[in-house]
Motif scaffolding. Sequence first.
Motif, PDB file in Angstrom:
ATOM      1  N   PRO A 108       0.791  -1.242   0.000  1.00  0.00           N
ATOM      2  CA  PRO A 108       0.000   0.000   0.000  1.00  0.00           C
ATOM      3  C   PRO A 108       0.817   1.282   0.000  1.00  0.00           C
ATOM      4  O   PRO A 108       0.307   2.329  -0.378  1.00  0.00           O
ATOM      5  CB  PRO A 108      -0.822  -0.116   1.286  1.00  0.00           C
ATOM      6  N   THR A 109       2.071   1.215   0.450  1.00  0.00           N
ATOM      7  CA  THR A 109       2.846   2.449   0.573  1.00  0.00           C
ATOM      8  C   THR A 109       4.244   2.271  -0.008  1.00  0.00           C
ATOM      9  O   THR A 109       4.777   1.160  -0.078  1.00  0.00           O
ATOM     10  CB  THR A 109       2.992   2.882   2.042  1.00  0.00           C
ATOM     11  N   ARG A 110       4.816   3.391  -0.395  1.00  0.00           N
ATOM     12  CA  ARG A 110       6.182   3.358  -0.904  1.00  0.00           C
ATOM     13  C   ARG A 110       7.144   2.879   0.176  1.00  0.00           C
ATOM     14  O   ARG A 110       8.113   2.153  -0.115  1.00  0.00           O
ATOM     15  CB  ARG A 110       6.561   4.764  -1.385  1.00  0.00           C
ATOM     16  N   GLU A 111       6.894   3.257   1.426  1.00  0.00           N
ATOM     17  CA  GLU A 111       7.766   2.834   2.525  1.00  0.00           C
ATOM     18  C   GLU A 111       7.782   1.313   2.647  1.00  0.00           C
ATOM     19  O   GLU A 111       8.846   0.706   2.842  1.00  0.00           O
ATOM     20  CB  GLU A 111       7.301   3.465   3.837  1.00  0.00           C
ATOM     21  N   ALA A 112       6.593   0.693   2.519  1.00  0.00           N
ATOM     22  CA  ALA A 112       6.515  -0.768   2.607  1.00  0.00           C
ATOM     23  C   ALA A 112       7.244  -1.417   1.437  1.00  0.00           C
ATOM     24  O   ALA A 112       7.906  -2.458   1.598  1.00  0.00           O
ATOM     25  CB  ALA A 112       5.059  -1.210   2.640  1.00  0.00           C
TER      26      ALA A 112
END
Length: 584
Positions: free
Chosen positions: A100-104
């Motif tokens: 879901p996120t760029r960080e993940a």
Amino acid sequence: MRLEEYWGIGPKTSELLSEELGVERAVEAIESADTRALTAAGLSRGRATRILRRATGAESMDLLATRDTRDVYKELLDLAEEYAVTPGAADKIRVLTPLPTREAMEERLDDVLAARDTWATLSEDDHRAVLDAFERYEAGGERAAVETALALKDTGVSEGVFDAVAELDGDALTDARAALAGLAGEGDRVGEGADEQLDRLRTQLGQIADLAAATPEVVEAVQEDARRPDEFQDALVRHVTGETGVDGTRVRDAMPREATDAQDFVDAALRELRSSLRSAVEEREQTVAASLEDDLTAAREDVDAAVAVVGDVALSVSLARFAIAYDLTRPTFVDRETIAVRNARNLALADTDDIQPVTYAIGDHTLAVHSANDPPSGDRVAVLTGANSGGKTTLLETLCQVQLLAQMGLPVPAEAAEVGLVDTVVFHRRHASFNAGVLESTLRSVVPPLTGGDRALMLVDEFEAITEPGSAANLLHGLVTLTVDRDALGVFVTHLAADLEPLPAAARTDGIFAEGLSQDLDLQVDYQPRFGTVGKSTPEFIVSRLVANANDPVERSGFETLARAVGEEAVQRTLSDALWTESE
């Protein structure tokens, strides 16, 4: 939480899981993506996988907007699964979803690429030792995890991804292994080998049962040994003790005070002796089990750590092997809608000899290529034209692979890649059907994701195949315009480029060119698109090959008719070029 709140679980499935696992265990299996638990409860592997994908990645599964996008996603997982080092790792790979996120995504990439670097530095002997250790994990469960952890520690590999294994307490795990092995009895509370005294009692119980099943032979043997009737009891003690090792005192205590004859006496003695031994086995089993459970309780944290570490390392090593096998690299995420690749390869063609990497881009990018045919930056939409069998569909699929792998937090098949995150990938392959139903279903699958307000990547192959050419050109021009208007990215493969002019300012036309026939009459194609140029379908090359290969005169005459239709001079020139190449 109610089981029916999970995607794909209706009343019947909920009832099945509740009966087989219990609600709490079923929820735990779903939340931890435990495919094996769900399949053991009665679900098919495919059904369990679909449920777990939605349970673990529901917020990102909408990225897969069309059936063809989902097919590419599944094909990628199938390729990665081939490198799984354990069945559990294979199950985890099958439920990997877009993140879901760029960080993940960055975090998963860090883990996978660190594991890749570790695996790449190990020797072949270390590879074999690690893979042999993981074979212990095939059975699954806590005991297999502890066995695998100890085997991995024994390999001496302790750097990088294996650092977590090295930190496990080997002595505690050795004690836990003994306890788990002891408590892993098949039908018994305590397994064989956990306690010598218990094993001896069980063996004796089995031997007494065998004697009790053949009392006539026992009576005959005892009577032969007893010289006088008053020696019968002593002879029975000697016989039973000699056959089974049971203590003589236990044998005497089992003898009846009264009996009608020798047969009745032996029957009663062996029956009582079997009952006595059964009680001794149960008592000893309870004592040993309690001790083993205490040992296991003391080692609980270490066992849980081993289960977690072995599972994580198995997945990391599996994905590392996948990345190495396909020479995958880290994509660069950018804060703008773009997909730009340098020397990208389609994973489905990885085994093909002399595969030509392709460089391509749409959107704003800064990818350095340093060639005479650098992909321009800024064009959000491209119309891709060119030769039949020129790799246009393969290029669309390659871009789809890169986008999906990047948003799953996995490395991509390119020398370098810039990827902007999108909310939906609309990949549509060319389909042979030509009717109103196919047109309607296609429009329903590709237009809503584009108009839904999300960031979209449109990869549409030969849209004209679903309706007549005039209408197809109008519809395709409208779809290109809509893509531009919605600030989406798009690549549209078509043979109707001339009918689409003028294109919106944010769109360009690219072309792939066939260069002729080889001396073996194979079509020679430069699969690298030329930017801002309309490609040619060059049917004369195909017809030339058909003319040259036709052995039947009637068949050849038919193909020569086609040659005149497409341009006989061009066909003859193509054949001459092929023959000239052969003569050289």
